[in-house]
Scaffold this motif. Structure first.
Motif, short mmCIF file in Angstrom:
data_model
loop_
_atom_site.label_atom_id
_atom_site.label_comp_id
_atom_site.label_asym_id
_atom_site.label_seq_id
_atom_site.Cartn_x
_atom_site.Cartn_y
_atom_site.Cartn_z
N ILE A 39 -5.65 -3.22 -1.95
CA ILE A 39 -4.39 -3.32 -1.20
C ILE A 39 -3.23 -2.84 -2.07
N ALA A 40 -3.19 -3.30 -3.33
CA ALA A 40 -2.10 -2.90 -4.23
C ALA A 40 -2.11 -1.39 -4.46
N LYS A 41 -3.30 -0.82 -4.64
CA LYS A 41 -3.42 0.62 -4.85
C LYS A 41 -2.91 1.39 -3.63
N LYS A 42 -3.30 0.94 -2.46
CA LYS A 42 -2.87 1.57 -1.22
C LYS A 42 -1.35 1.52 -1.10
N HIS A 43 -0.74 0.38 -1.41
CA HIS A 43 0.71 0.24 -1.31
C HIS A 43 1.42 1.15 -2.31
N GLU A 44 0.87 1.25 -3.52
CA GLU A 44 1.44 2.18 -4.50
C GLU A 44 1.43 3.60 -3.95
N ASP A 45 0.33 4.00 -3.34
CA ASP A 45 0.21 5.36 -2.79
C ASP A 45 1.25 5.60 -1.70
N VAL A 46 1.52 4.57 -0.88
CA VAL A 46 2.52 4.71 0.18
C VAL A 46 3.90 4.99 -0.41
N PHE A 47 4.27 4.24 -1.45
CA PHE A 47 5.60 4.41 -2.03
C PHE A 47 5.71 5.71 -2.83
N ARG A 48 4.63 6.11 -3.48
CA ARG A 48 4.64 7.39 -4.19
C ARG A 48 4.82 8.55 -3.21
N GLU A 49 4.19 8.45 -2.05
CA GLU A 49 4.31 9.51 -1.06
C GLU A 49 5.75 9.64 -0.56
N ILE A 50 6.44 8.50 -0.41
CA ILE A 50 7.85 8.54 0.00
C ILE A 50 8.67 9.31 -1.03
N LEU A 51 8.43 9.04 -2.31
CA LEU A 51 9.17 9.74 -3.36
C LEU A 51 8.82 11.22 -3.38
N LEU A 52 7.55 11.53 -3.24
CA LEU A 52 7.13 12.94 -3.26
C LEU A 52 7.72 13.72 -2.10
#
Length: 331
Positions: free
Chosen positions: A222-235
């Motif tokens: 779950i934590a990994k998935k949430h990190e990916d979501v926020f990284r995608e917003i920045l990208l």
């Protein structure tokens, strides 16, 4: 006239929480001090344990004065002093910074809920000590070149008012770039999930119960998935990604902590994540960001609910003081 009032329900509640959280953290810092090899970190560990001892003893004294039972909390039975390291010394430093930040927020909230002078004085001193600990940990991270900063954006040339409702953006289609306020919340979410994922990864490795192992594995995903979501917003906004908070996990499978303590700690991480997502929703004017936080918060709520049920089943969840059950008393 002097008036010695009884502790209110709010005061009992915040004192109870402080005792539970700090007896848990004391076990963890005792382990970190035992395996520490970084001499520069030693004074901060001692400072952290001294601060925690002040809070534990202060709560105990306030509760004893009112003949309120001391919570069981956590003790030497919940950690193995002979267990080898799982986390690096650098992660220890980041953990102290992170937990002291949570502690300052909790002390500030507890201060607001307290009326009695002695209780307010206690939380004021706790706030002072935890702020000092946070600053010491932050200073050492900066000294080591290991402080993870949030992304840098260009300085605006002038101040402006919002001119169009399109600033709010829709759920679909093109979105305006994130504001500095929204970016601060995204950076905080990345830090919280990264530290939590690293901690849970170690828990999954050493947990005794297969049920707890599986729960930790689920939390890591779950934590990994949430990190990916926020990284995608920045990208998507072409914003440089911050460095990772990841830390090396040693191969030991000897548990330094009890399953009860690890589940309680994950419960705190869940509560912190939910509170952060709530604050982030309020601080984000882009509608798609608000919906993202709501969706992720719902996932954490479900995960936390399953963890609470597991703790109840294993008799690991200590019950806070509660109001009388008037219906039961009348029957």
């Amino acid at each position: 006239m002097e008036h010695s009032s009884k502790l209110t329900s709010s005061e009992i509640g915040v004192l109870w929480n402080a005792y539970m959280q700090n007896t848990m953290t004391e076990c963890i810092l005792n382990h970190f001090q035992k395996i520490n090899e970084d001499k520069i970190l030693e004074p901060i560990l001692k400072n952290g344990l001294s601060t925690i001892s002040f809070i534990i003893n202060g709560v105990r004294q306030l509760l004893l004065t009112e003949n309120i039972p001391i919570p069981y909390g956590f003790s030497e039975d919940d950690y193995n002093a002979d267990a080898p390291r799982i986390y690096s010394d650098l992660f220890t430093l980041r953990y102290i910074k992170y937990m002291s930040a949570i502690g300052t927020a909790n002390c500030a909230a507890s201060l607001e809920l307290s009326a009695r002078v002695d209780v307010r004085q206690f939380f004021t001193k706790g706030l002072e000590l935890l702020t000092s600990l946070f600053n010491a940990a932050s200073d050492l991270l900066l000294q080591k070149g290991a402080y993870i900063r949030s992304p840098v954006i260009p300085i605006p040339e002038k101040n402006e008012y919002v001119k169009e409702e399109s600033f709010l953006s829709g759920v679909l289609g093109r979105h305006r770039p994130v504001t500095s306020v929204e970016l601060s919340h995204i950076s905080k979410a990345l830090e919280t999930n990264s530290i939590g994922r690293t901690f849970i990864l170690g828990f999954a490795q050493v947990a005794r119960s297969s049920e707890v192992k599986n729960y930790m594995e689920r939390g890591k995903e779950i934590a990994k998935k949430h990190e990916d979501v926020f990284r995608e917003i920045l990208l998507n906004d072409d914003i440089p990604l911050p460095s990772t908070w990841d830390s090396t996990i040693a191969p030991s499978v000897i548990p330094p902590f009890s399953d009860k303590l690890m589940m309680f700690h994950v419960n705190i991480l869940n509560a912190t994540s939910i509170a952060n997502y709530g604050a982030s929703t309020a601080g984000s004017l882009r509608k798609d960001l608000g919906l993202t936080y709501s969706r992720l918060m719902s996932e954490v709520l479900n995960y936390a609910d399953d963890g609470t049920k597991m703790m109840i089943k294993n008799k690991w969840l200590e019950q806070p003081p509660q109001a009388p059950d008037r219906v039961a008393l009348r029957s």
